[in-house]
Scaffold this motif. Structure first.
Motif, short mmCIF file in Angstrom:
data_model
loop_
_atom_site.label_atom_id
_atom_site.label_comp_id
_atom_site.label_asym_id
_atom_site.label_seq_id
_atom_site.Cartn_x
_atom_site.Cartn_y
_atom_site.Cartn_z
N ARG B 21 12.85 -4.48 -40.85
CA ARG B 21 11.44 -4.75 -40.59
C ARG B 21 10.74 -3.41 -40.46
NH1 ARG B 21 8.06 -5.15 -36.22
NH2 ARG B 21 6.42 -6.74 -36.36
N CYS B 22 9.60 -3.28 -41.18
CA CYS B 22 8.81 -2.05 -41.09
C CYS B 22 7.93 -2.15 -39.84
CB CYS B 22 7.95 -1.89 -42.34
SG CYS B 22 6.75 -0.54 -42.19
N GLU B 23 8.13 -1.22 -38.93
CA GLU B 23 7.35 -1.28 -37.69
C GLU B 23 5.94 -0.75 -37.88
OE1 GLU B 23 9.77 0.47 -34.55
OE2 GLU B 23 10.51 -1.57 -34.19
N ASN B 24 5.66 -0.21 -39.06
CA ASN B 24 4.30 0.24 -39.36
C ASN B 24 3.40 -0.91 -39.79
OD1 ASN B 24 2.61 2.67 -39.49
ND2 ASN B 24 2.44 2.16 -41.67
N CYS B 25 3.94 -1.83 -40.63
CA CYS B 25 3.11 -2.93 -41.15
C CYS B 25 3.64 -4.30 -40.77
CB CYS B 25 2.96 -2.83 -42.66
SG CYS B 25 4.46 -3.21 -43.58
N GLY B 26 4.87 -4.36 -40.29
CA GLY B 26 5.43 -5.64 -39.86
C GLY B 26 6.15 -6.42 -40.95
N VAL B 35 12.81 2.72 -46.98
CA VAL B 35 11.39 3.06 -47.10
C VAL B 35 10.62 1.77 -47.39
CG1 VAL B 35 9.67 4.34 -48.44
CG2 VAL B 35 11.90 5.36 -47.97
N CYS B 36 9.50 1.57 -46.73
CA CYS B 36 8.66 0.39 -46.96
C CYS B 36 7.82 0.62 -48.22
CB CYS B 36 7.75 0.16 -45.76
SG CYS B 36 6.51 -1.12 -46.02
N PRO B 37 7.87 -0.30 -49.19
CA PRO B 37 7.10 -0.12 -50.43
C PRO B 37 5.58 -0.20 -50.22
CG PRO B 37 8.84 -1.76 -50.72
CD PRO B 37 8.73 -1.49 -49.25
N THR B 38 5.15 -0.65 -49.06
CA THR B 38 3.72 -0.68 -48.76
C THR B 38 3.29 0.60 -48.02
OG1 THR B 38 3.70 -3.08 -48.63
CG2 THR B 38 1.88 -1.94 -47.55
N CYS B 39 4.11 1.01 -47.05
CA CYS B 39 3.70 2.12 -46.18
C CYS B 39 4.23 3.49 -46.61
CB CYS B 39 4.14 1.84 -44.75
SG CYS B 39 3.51 0.27 -44.13
N HIS B 40 5.20 3.50 -47.53
CA HIS B 40 5.76 4.76 -48.03
C HIS B 40 6.15 5.69 -46.87
CE1 HIS B 40 4.60 3.24 -51.93
NE2 HIS B 40 3.41 2.99 -51.43
ZN LIG Z 1 5.35 -1.09 -44.05
#
Ligand SMILES: [Zn+2]
Lengths: 385, 133
Positions: B21-26, B35-40
């Motif tokens: 789970r990306c803690e930057n965008c959820g 690496v989150c493909p949305t938040c890089h």
């Molecule tokens: Zn993210």
């Protein structure tokens, strides 16, 4: 930056060519292209070899050196490199060659694509084909390229109420055109009924929805405009080139029936060419599975999502948008690394008016789409007179 | 071509359906990503393990008749894309039912089963499949 021309093209017959090896095929296509271009092999400044799976199928790597060596140019010491982008290797290799000429580094180069798929037997080839997917999270669980195309097909038909018969029409059109192509693997015409009654591969897709296991090679010679003029050579022009990627695995994509990589590459190719999509005289699609034929009509920009079937009346030779005059991946054949290069072979014949019975009348621009796997990579080229 | 032993690396993620789970965008990912493909780059160091519930809905499916050698004894088998309740989609087989019972939109849950065997070593590997609720 120089314009880039294709000054010669050659290919082998596609099919189950038991008597020919990987190197035989590569050399045959390459020499034919050189002869057609009216140059000598020693004139070449660079060789790009396109191949997808020889390391596994034929246990042969270093394909570019092999092709250069047995084409007789080892002593010219011309650089050679293999380009691998799975089943989009051919389109990707042509794009690398195009960019190299555009850069000014080279004036005349060869792109040769080859695949020898019948060197392994039975269902082993399905395992090798599945290696182009995400091995650990797709094929580990039993996914194959056909199975994922089938999953896409089922949801697409469900959401847009597209009849099963409409998928079959893509294969029927391929076979009709391939019947006029002496290099094609299958030259028999088929009916929608035959497609629907053929053996299931991955439901709802049957054997006649799927491109075959093929051996074959294709080669083209690219040259700068200056080289072409200086040597008084004839050719067709690569008007634009574009390439795009998406998530490797189908399960990670935003939509399982949108080929986003194709959509983006096609838009860039059209914009860079400075033409309108209505100017395109024919399409060569990457219909490795019939469903992709419909999706490509949509995502390359010719129909709205879910409405690709509205064009089915126009895709035959003589229609307003002829699709796969070559016979396409289903009927001309799909020797992976050669497939994308062979689209240029067809375009070369079509734009020079040398396609015989399957000639698209008044062909001015062709759009060529080469795709990897379920859509992880798309390469789109526009070629013109 | 089996060589399943190399899949042991990911065995913990397979056995527990462990995603990230990306803690930057959820957003939640499976398989796990660094690496989150949305938040890089904003996501670097913020991708945390998350165990999925195993509950999901059939997005689409096929019945596979032509399969690689290590699946030949399972033919024909149902392969599906499952939309998990946490968001990600997973490719997996649907088992313990007749293929005619499988439909788009039906609810499924993860089960742990034998995946196949390595032809050379005979090593058996387990992983997730799905069953109808
Ligand atoms: Zn993210």
């Amino acid at each position: 930056m120089s314009e880039v021309y294709i000054i010669g093209a050659g290919e082998t017959k596609f099919g189950e060519l038991w008597d020919k090896s990987l190197r035989d095929l590569a050399v045959e296509a390459g020499l034919e292209a050189i002869k057609e271009a009216n140059i000598y092999s020693r004139d070449l400044q660079m060789l790009y070899a396109s191949n997808s799976l020889a390391g596994t199928i034929n246990e042969q790597s270093n394909i570019a050196a092999l092709a250069a060596d047995f084409s007789g140019i080892a002593e010219t010491h011309v650089p050679a490199v293999r380009v691998e982008a799975s089943t989009a290797s051919g389109g990707a290799a042509v794009r690398e060659a195009y960019l190299a000429i555009k850069s000014g580094e080279y004036d005349v180069v060869m792109v040769g694509g080859v695949e020898k798929m019948t060197d392994i037997y039975g269902s082993e080839i399905i395992d090798v084909q599945s290696s182009i997917l995400d091995r650990e999270w797709e094929s580990f669980n039993g996914a194959t390229p056909a199975a994922l195309a089938a999953i896409t097909a089922r949801r697409y038909m469900h959401d847009f109420k597209v009849p099963r018969e409409d998928l079959a029409m893509i294969a029927v059109n391929d076979h009709a055109n391939a019947s006029m192509n002496p290099d094609a693997q299958y030259r028999n015409k088929i009916t929608v009924d035959q497609v629907l009654k053929s053996d299931p591969v991955a439901e709802p897709l049957n054997v006649f929805d799927c491109s075959p296991i093929s051996d074959g090679a294709s080669a083209i010679i690219l040259a700068s405009d200056e080289y072409r003029k200086k040597n008084r050579l004839d050719g067709i022009r690569i008007v634009s080139s574009a390439m795009s990627e998406d998530y490797l695995a189908l399960h990670s994509r935003k939509s399982i029936y949108t080929l986003e990589s194709a959509r983006i590459a096609a838009k860039q190719a059209i914009d860079r060419a400075g033409i309108k999509k209505n100017d395109v005289s024919f399409l060569e699609l990457n219909d490795s599975y019939s469903i992709y034929g419909l999706l490509e009509l949509e995502d390359l920009g010719f129909a709205e999502k879910g409405k690709g079937n509205e064009l089915l009346g126009e895709i035959k030779l003589g229609g307003s948008l002829p699709v796969n005059p070559s016979g396409g991946l289903k009927a001309k054949g799909n020797p992976l690394g050669a497939t994308g290069v062979s689209q240029f072979y067809e375009a070369y014949l079509q734009l020079k008016g040398k396609a015989g019975q399957r000639q698209v009348k008044g062909a001015r621009y062709g759009m060529l789409h080469n795709m990897a796997g379920t859509g992880a990579t798309s390469v789109v080229h526009i070629v013109g007179e | 071509m089996g060589q399943l032993s190399r899949f042991w690396r990911e065995s913990e993620h397979r056995y527990r359906l462990l995603g990230t789970r990306c803690e930057n965008c959820g957003r939640v990912y499976f398989p796990p990503r660094e690496v989150c493909p949305t938040c890089h780059r904003e996501s670097i160091g913020k991708m945390k393990d998350l165990e999925l519930s195993g509950e999901g809905v059939i997005e689409s499916f096929t019945v596979v008749h032509e399969a690689p050698p290590r699946f030949s004894r399972q033919k024909p088998y149902v392969l599906a894309l499952i939309k998990m309740e946490e968001g990600p989609m997973i490719t997996g087989q649907i088992v313990d039912c007749d293929p005619s019972e499988v439909e788009i939109g039906k609810h499924v849950h993860a089960v742990f089963r034998r995946m196949g065997e390595d032809g050379d070593t005979g090593v058996i590997v387990y992983g997730y499949k799905f069953a109808l609720d």
